[in-house]
Design a protein around this motif. Structure first.
Motif, PDB file in Angstrom:
ATOM      1  N   UNK B  12     145.889  -7.938 -51.979  1.00 22.33           N
ATOM      2  CA  UNK B  12     146.549  -8.815 -52.945  1.00 22.33           C
ATOM      3  C   UNK B  12     146.290  -8.258 -54.339  1.00 22.33           C
ATOM      4  N   UNK B  13     147.351  -8.009 -55.078  1.00 24.27           N
ATOM      5  CA  UNK B  13     147.243  -7.438 -56.421  1.00 24.27           C
ATOM      6  C   UNK B  13     148.099  -8.247 -57.399  1.00 24.27           C
ATOM      7  N   UNK B  14     147.828  -8.045 -58.665  1.00 25.42           N
ATOM      8  CA  UNK B  14     148.587  -8.736 -59.708  1.00 25.42           C
ATOM      9  C   UNK B  14     149.640  -7.802 -60.309  1.00 25.42           C
ATOM     10  N   UNK B  15     150.691  -8.391 -60.804  1.00 25.95           N
ATOM     11  CA  UNK B  15     151.762  -7.638 -61.461  1.00 25.95           C
ATOM     12  C   UNK B  15     151.175  -6.762 -62.559  1.00 25.95           C
ATOM     13  N   UNK B  16     151.592  -5.492 -62.566  1.00 28.76           N
ATOM     14  CA  UNK B  16     151.145  -4.558 -63.587  1.00 28.76           C
ATOM     15  C   UNK B  16     149.939  -3.735 -63.195  1.00 28.76           C
ATOM     16  N   UNK B  17     149.244  -4.117 -62.129  1.00 30.57           N
ATOM     17  CA  UNK B  17     148.077  -3.354 -61.697  1.00 30.57           C
ATOM     18  C   UNK B  17     148.493  -2.019 -61.098  1.00 30.57           C
ATOM     19  N   UNK B  18     147.615  -1.042 -61.173  1.00 34.68           N
ATOM     20  CA  UNK B  18     147.814   0.221 -60.485  1.00 34.68           C
ATOM     21  C   UNK B  18     147.200   0.088 -59.099  1.00 34.68           C
ATOM     22  N   UNK B  19     147.963   0.417 -58.068  1.00 30.71           N
ATOM     23  CA  UNK B  19     147.538   0.191 -56.689  1.00 30.71           C
ATOM     24  C   UNK B  19     147.515   1.510 -55.929  1.00 30.71           C
ATOM     25  N   UNK B  60     163.691   5.677 -51.130  1.00 29.88           N
ATOM     26  CA  UNK B  60     163.401   4.660 -52.155  1.00 29.88           C
ATOM     27  C   UNK B  60     162.119   5.012 -52.915  1.00 29.88           C
ATOM     28  N   UNK B  61     162.083   6.122 -53.651  1.00 26.30           N
ATOM     29  CA  UNK B  61     160.850   6.542 -54.322  1.00 26.30           C
ATOM     30  C   UNK B  61     160.560   5.836 -55.642  1.00 26.30           C
ATOM     31  N   UNK B  62     161.530   5.105 -56.174  1.00 27.64           N
ATOM     32  CA  UNK B  62     161.360   4.537 -57.513  1.00 27.64           C
ATOM     33  C   UNK B  62     160.192   3.571 -57.542  1.00 27.64           C
ATOM     34  N   UNK B  63     159.316   3.773 -58.522  1.00 22.84           N
ATOM     35  CA  UNK B  63     158.156   2.900 -58.696  1.00 22.84           C
ATOM     36  C   UNK B  63     156.924   3.354 -57.930  1.00 22.84           C
ATOM     37  N   UNK B  64     157.067   4.464 -57.202  1.00 20.39           N
ATOM     38  CA  UNK B  64     155.968   4.987 -56.391  1.00 20.39           C
ATOM     39  C   UNK B  64     155.701   6.451 -56.729  1.00 20.39           C
ATOM     40  N   UNK B  65     154.478   6.885 -56.464  1.00 23.43           N
ATOM     41  CA  UNK B  65     154.154   8.298 -56.453  1.00 23.43           C
ATOM     42  C   UNK B  65     153.175   8.544 -55.314  1.00 23.43           C
ATOM     43  N   UNK B  66     152.919   9.803 -55.001  1.00 23.32           N
ATOM     44  CA  UNK B  66     152.024  10.136 -53.891  1.00 23.32           C
ATOM     45  C   UNK B  66     151.109  11.279 -54.297  1.00 23.32           C
ATOM     46  N   UNK B  67     150.056  11.435 -53.506  1.00 24.52           N
ATOM     47  CA  UNK B  67     149.111  12.523 -53.717  1.00 24.52           C
ATOM     48  C   UNK B  67     148.651  13.040 -52.364  1.00 24.52           C
ATOM     49  N   UNK B  68     148.657  14.362 -52.222  1.00 32.46           N
ATOM     50  CA  UNK B  68     148.128  14.961 -51.001  1.00 32.46           C
ATOM     51  C   UNK B  68     147.287  16.174 -51.397  1.00 32.46           C
ATOM     52  N   UNK B  69     146.036  15.914 -51.659  1.00 40.29           N
ATOM     53  CA  UNK B  69     145.091  16.961 -52.065  1.00 40.29           C
ATOM     54  C   UNK B  69     144.441  17.626 -50.860  1.00 40.29           C
ATOM     55  N   UNK B  70     144.328  16.889 -49.773  1.00 42.60           N
ATOM     56  CA  UNK B  70     143.766  17.432 -48.531  1.00 42.60           C
ATOM     57  C   UNK B  70     144.733  17.153 -47.387  1.00 42.60           C
ATOM     58  N   UNK B  71     144.685  17.983 -46.373  1.00 44.51           N
ATOM     59  CA  UNK B  71     145.651  17.888 -45.281  1.00 44.51           C
ATOM     60  C   UNK B  71     145.592  16.528 -44.596  1.00 44.51           C
ATOM     61  N   UNK B  73     144.724  13.562 -45.756  1.00 45.38           N
ATOM     62  CA  UNK B  73     144.829  12.349 -46.576  1.00 45.38           C
ATOM     63  C   UNK B  73     146.117  12.336 -47.382  1.00 45.38           C
ATOM     64  N   UNK B  74     146.811  11.192 -47.325  1.00 51.09           N
ATOM     65  CA  UNK B  74     148.076  11.036 -48.062  1.00 51.09           C
ATOM     66  C   UNK B  74     148.035   9.675 -48.726  1.00 51.09           C
ATOM     67  N   UNK B  75     148.026   9.670 -50.047  1.00 53.01           N
ATOM     68  CA  UNK B  75     147.880   8.429 -50.799  1.00 53.01           C
ATOM     69  C   UNK B  75     149.195   8.013 -51.436  1.00 53.01           C
ATOM     70  N   UNK B  76     149.467   6.729 -51.387  1.00 53.01           N
ATOM     71  CA  UNK B  76     150.635   6.142 -52.055  1.00 53.01           C
ATOM     72  C   UNK B  76     150.148   5.380 -53.272  1.00 53.01           C
ATOM     73  N   UNK B  77     150.793   5.606 -54.409  1.00 60.17           N
ATOM     74  CA  UNK B  77     150.364   4.994 -55.661  1.00 60.17           C
ATOM     75  C   UNK B  77     151.500   4.164 -56.252  1.00 60.17           C
ATOM     76  N   UNK B  78     151.185   2.914 -56.559  1.00 60.85           N
ATOM     77  CA  UNK B  78     152.107   2.064 -57.297  1.00 60.85           C
ATOM     78  C   UNK B  78     151.595   2.043 -58.728  1.00 60.85           C
ATOM     79  N   UNK B  79     152.298   2.716 -59.632  1.00 56.49           N
ATOM     80  CA  UNK B  79     151.792   2.896 -60.999  1.00 56.49           C
ATOM     81  C   UNK B  79     151.630   1.564 -61.724  1.00 56.49           C
ATOM     82  N   UNK B  80     152.566   0.661 -61.530  1.00 56.03           N
ATOM     83  CA  UNK B  80     152.518  -0.657 -62.160  1.00 56.03           C
ATOM     84  C   UNK B  80     153.183  -1.635 -61.192  1.00 56.03           C
TER      85      UNK B  80
END
Lengths: 114, 111
Positions: B12-19, B60-71, B73-80
């Motif tokens: 559970x997160x609040x509007x505007x938080x980075x997730x 549907x990538x808008x509003x999301x980004x990802x990171x894959x630094x290691x084989x 692990x794959x992270x999904x980021x909600x910037x706001x």
């Protein structure tokens, strides 16, 4: 680009009755086709797939699907369902060009009633 | 047994938080995916990755980004985070054509 249409959002049936879940796809290239199943509160699992060869493919729990190129369909069937088959079923398609990006349909909720 | 692990089942997160949504696979798969699942809409692909430090936009990538630094692990980021990003998020990995292994999902609620 590929797309998938699952014609029924919900299918209620009685136990031991036959069932067919319909799936049609659209693609300008040759495709691979899949059915995934999602049991309540779980992730998706691969049920069966068509890559090449025989157009009739079967799963270990009695489901089968037939690839029909002329009708662009990949319907899922089971001659006699069990209560435990209650789940959501997703049809998916990917191109054969090496890309493993799957496009999923919207899903069909199968409810098996006693 | 093959395993795709998502770090949280409920969030559970609040509007505007980075997730940050984390996903780890133990099968040495090259390919990893993030989908969101919404009732009546099925699964929609957000981002995918075919290799470390590589990423491609899904449908549907808008509003999301990802990171894959290691084989593994794959992270999904909600910037706001926004309320329309309330959804079930599913991570998957694969080696061969079409056989995706899915995690159990993260149900994200943005208030």
């Amino acid at each position: 680009a590929q797309s998938v249409t699952q014609l029924d959002s919900q299918v209620p049936v009685f136990e031991e009755a036959p069932v067919e879940l319909r799936c049609n796809y659209s693609s300008s290239v040759s495709v691979y086709l899949f059915w995934y199943v999602q049991y309540p509160n779980q992730g998706l699992q691969l049920l069966l797939k068509y890559l090449s060869g025989s157009t009739l493919v079967e799963s270990i729990n009695g489901f089968e699907a037939e690839f029909n190129k002329s009708q662009t369909s990949f319907h899922l069937r089971k001659p006699s369902v069990h209560i435990s088959d209650t789940a959501e079923y997703f049809c998916a398609v990917s191109g054969q060009g090496g890309s493993e990006k799957l496009v999923f349909g919207k899903g069909t909720k199968l409810t098996v009633n006693p | 047994d093959v395993k795709v692990t998502q770090s949280s089942r409920y969030l559970v997160k609040r509007t505007g938080e980075k997730v940050f949504l984390e996903c780890v696979q133990d099968m040495d798969h090259e390919n990893m995916f993030w989908y969101r699942q919404d009732p009546g809409l099925g699964l929609r692909l957000i981002y995918f990755s075919y290799d470390v430090k590589m990423k491609e936009k899904g449908d549907i990538p808008e509003g999301y980004s990802v990171s894959r630094e290691k084989k593994e692990r794959f992270s999904l980021i909600l910037e706001s985070a926004s309320t329309n990003q309330t959804s079930m998020y599913l991570c998957a990995s694969s080696h061969s054509a079409g056989k995706l292994f899915f995690g159990s999902g993260t149900q994200l609620s943005v208030l």
